[in-house]
Design a protein around this motif. Structure first.
Motif, PDB file in Angstrom:
ATOM      1  N   ALA A  16      38.072   3.748   4.940  1.00 14.15           N
ATOM      2  CA  ALA A  16      37.273   4.847   4.362  1.00 14.15           C
ATOM      3  C   ALA A  16      37.367   6.134   4.734  1.00 14.15           C
ATOM      4  CB  ALA A  16      35.876   4.374   4.614  1.00 14.15           C
ATOM      5  N   ARG A  19      40.488   7.190   2.699  1.00 15.71           N
ATOM      6  CA  ARG A  19      39.836   7.107   0.986  1.00 15.71           C
ATOM      7  C   ARG A  19      39.023   8.521   0.765  1.00 15.71           C
ATOM      8  NH1 ARG A  19      36.763   2.260  -1.978  1.00 15.71           N
ATOM      9  NH2 ARG A  19      36.591   3.211  -3.931  1.00 15.71           N
ATOM     10  N   TYR A  20      38.326   8.862   1.720  1.00 14.20           N
ATOM     11  CA  TYR A  20      37.214  10.017   1.236  1.00 14.20           C
ATOM     12  C   TYR A  20      37.442  11.171   2.511  1.00 14.20           C
ATOM     13  CZ  TYR A  20      34.748   5.948  -0.862  1.00 14.20           C
ATOM     14  OH  TYR A  20      34.370   5.054  -1.691  1.00 14.20           O
ATOM     15  N   ASP A  23      35.836  14.258   1.118  1.00 11.89           N
ATOM     16  CA  ASP A  23      34.212  14.327   1.735  1.00 11.89           C
ATOM     17  C   ASP A  23      34.158  14.653   3.080  1.00 11.89           C
ATOM     18  OD1 ASP A  23      33.921  13.768  -1.108  1.00 11.89           O
ATOM     19  OD2 ASP A  23      33.013  11.990  -0.644  1.00 11.89           O
ATOM     20  N   ILE A  63      29.343  15.570  -2.893  1.00 13.64           N
ATOM     21  CA  ILE A  63      29.660  14.377  -2.220  1.00 13.64           C
ATOM     22  C   ILE A  63      29.214  13.348  -3.021  1.00 13.64           C
ATOM     23  CG2 ILE A  63      29.387  13.218  -0.229  1.00 13.64           C
ATOM     24  CD1 ILE A  63      30.680  15.771   0.261  1.00 13.64           C
ATOM     25  N   GLU A  64      29.855  12.286  -3.337  1.00 11.54           N
ATOM     26  CA  GLU A  64      29.404  11.324  -4.073  1.00 11.54           C
ATOM     27  C   GLU A  64      28.807  10.279  -3.377  1.00 11.54           C
ATOM     28  OE1 GLU A  64      32.894   7.932  -4.335  1.00 11.54           O
ATOM     29  OE2 GLU A  64      33.370   9.511  -5.743  1.00 11.54           O
ATOM     30  N   LYS A  66      27.868   6.417  -2.216  1.00 14.58           N
ATOM     31  CA  LYS A  66      28.884   5.234  -1.860  1.00 14.58           C
ATOM     32  C   LYS A  66      28.203   4.014  -1.682  1.00 14.58           C
ATOM     33  CE  LYS A  66      32.068   8.664   0.444  1.00 14.58           C
ATOM     34  NZ  LYS A  66      31.032   9.806   0.081  1.00 14.58           N
TER      35      LYS A  66
END
Length: 370
Positions: A16, A19-20, A23, A63-64, A66
Motif C-alpha cells: 500500500a 501503490r498509494y 497520496d 485523496i481517493e 480506499k
C-alpha cells in the motif's frame, strides 16, 4: 527507466505504501495537525488517506477512498493505535480486514510489510527473532548473529506489526504477544548486557486480524483479549457503494492486464443485486436458506473481472448477464453441494418473478453453465 521502476511496474501487486505513495506524499505536504510520536502522518491525515478527502484537494491532490463502509470503525481503529493497546479486526471473510490493516500500517509507519501470516505452522522464531547459525557457531550469540523477525523489527523501528489470521495459530504462539503488549519489552535472553532487552520505540503497536468463521479454531486466551481492542467489520450493505467499489477495482484489474474494456454500469448493477440478495438470503420479499459461504465484495470483483476477461481473451462480443452466472459457480458453490441447491432455489424465484425483465432473462440463460 531504471531497474527499480521496471521491477515496480512489473509487480502484480504493490504494498500500500508504494501503490498509494502519491497520496501519502500529498498528505505529508498538507498535514499540520497533532501527530502521535513515531507516526509519519497525523490521525486526521490517516483518516483522509483511508476514507478519502470527499473531493477536497489536500496537498495538491484529491485523496481517493480506499475502504467503503465501516467509517466510524476506521476512526476508532486509528485512535486505538495512537495509544498503547493493540487492535484486533474481526469479521467474516472478505470484509477488508487485511486491507484496512495494510492501509493503517502504510499510513502510520510508512511500511506495511512487517507481517506475520498466522497458521498452524507458525513458530516463535518467525515472529520474534531467529539466528544466523553460521555466525552463531563461530561467535556465539551476538547482535550480529541475531536475525530480527517482524516483531523485533517493529519494536526497534517504532512501527506497526501486522498479525494476519491470529486465531489460526496455537494459543502458546499467540500468547508470546502478552508480555510485549503489557510491558513494551522484548527479552532476548541469549544476549548479554543492553542487547538482552529490546525496548519498543514510540509508534510501535500491533494490528491483528481474525475471521469470525475461525473462532474456536484456536480460541484466544482472556489475557491476550484484555490487551486488544476488538473491532468487528461488517460486509457492505449499501448497494450503491458496493457497486462503485466493484466497478472501480475490476476496472483497475482489467487495466493492469492491458484489457481495453470497462464494465458496463448495468452489468455491475445486476451483479451487485445478485450478490446482495444471496448474501442477505432474501429476494423479492421471500426468505431463502442462507449460503454456507459468505459472499464478499472481493469475490464480486473477481466475477466481474472474469466475465470481462473471458470476452476479451476468448471473443464472443461484450460480456452479458449470462457470463456472470458462468463465473458464479466457483464463487457461490465452491465445494458445498448444498449451496448448489440454494443457488438453484434463488434462480427459480428469479425466474418466476423477473422473467419479464430482459437483463434478468439474459442472466438466467447462463444457468446451464452451472
Amino acid at each position: 527507466m531504471t531497474a527499480d521502476s521496471r521491477s515496480l511496474s512489473s509487480a502484480q501487486r504493490l504494498p500500500a505504501e508504494q501503490r498509494y505513495a502519491h497520496d501519502i506524499t500529498a498528505l505529508r505536504a498538507w498535514d499540520s495537525h497533532p501527530c502521535p510520536a513515531g507516526w509519519q502522518l497525523s490521525p486526521r491525515a490517516v483518516r483522509a488517506f483511508i476514507l478519502g478527502s470527499d473531493g477536497e484537494t489536500l496537498g495538491g491532490q484529491v485523496i481517493e477512498r480506499k475502504i467503503y463502509g465501516n467509517d466510524v470503525l476506521v476512526e476508532r481503529a486509528i485512535v486505538t493505535l495512537a495509544g498503547q493497546r493493540g487492535l484486533l479486526l474481526a469479521g467474516e471473510p472478505g470484509t477488508a480486514k487485511s486491507l484496512l490493516s495494510e492501509l493503517l500500517a502504510a499510513a502510520i509507519s510508512g511500511r506495511s510489510t512487517l507481517t506475520v501470516q498466522g497458521s498452524a505452522g507458525t513458530v516463535e522464531e518467525g515472529i520474534r527473532y531467529s539466528w544466523n547459525y553460521a555466525l552463531l557457531l563461530r561467535d556465539g550469540p551476538t547482535p550480529a548473529a541475531l536475525v530480527a523477525g517482524p516483531l523485533h523489527q517493529a519494536m526497534e523501528e517504532g512501527a506497526l506489526m501486522r498479525f494476519e489470521e491470529i486465531t489460526r495459530c496455537p494459543v502458546e504462539i499467540q500468547d508470546l504477544l502478552i508480555p510485549v503488549l503489557s510491558d513494551r519489552v522484548l527479552h532476548v535472553p541469549e544476549l548479554k548486557g543492553e542487547g538482552a532487552m529490546l525496548l519498543s520505540r514510540p509508534g510501535f503497536n500491533l494490528i491483528a486480524t481474525a475471521n469470525l468463521k475461525d473462532r474456536g479454531v484456536n480460541e484466544m486466551s482472556s489475557a491476550l483479549k484484555r490487551r486488544l481492542n476488538f473491532e468487528t467489520m461488517q460486509p457492505l450493505s449499501d448497494a450503491r457503494l458496493e457497486g462503485e467499489l466493484v466497478s472501480r477495482e475490476a476496472g483497475r484489474l482489467l487495466a493492469a492486464e492491458g484489457i481495453e474494456t470497462a464494465p458496463a454500469p448495468d452489468l455491475t448493477g445486476l451483479l451487485i443485486t445478485l450478490f446482495q440478495e444471496l448474501r442477505q438470503a432474501q429476494a423479492l420479499g421471500v426468505s431463502l436458506e442462507p449460503l454456507s459461504n459468505v459472499l464478499s465484495t472481493a469475490e464480486a470483483i473477481n466475477v466481474l473481472y472474469s466475465a470481462m476477461a473471458e470476452s476479451w481473451y476468448l471473443g464472443g462480443g461484450p460480456p452479458g448477464p449470462a457470463q456472470l452466472l458462468r463465473h458464479l459457480g466457483g464463487t457461490v458453490i465452491k465445494d458445498e453441494e448444498d449451496d448448489r441447491r440454494r443457488l438453484g432455489d434463488y434462480l427459480r424465484l428469479v425466474r418466476s418473478h423477473r422473467s419479464d425483465d430482459p437483463a434478468w432473462r439474459a442472466l438466467l440463460e447462463g444457468e446451464a453453465w452451472l
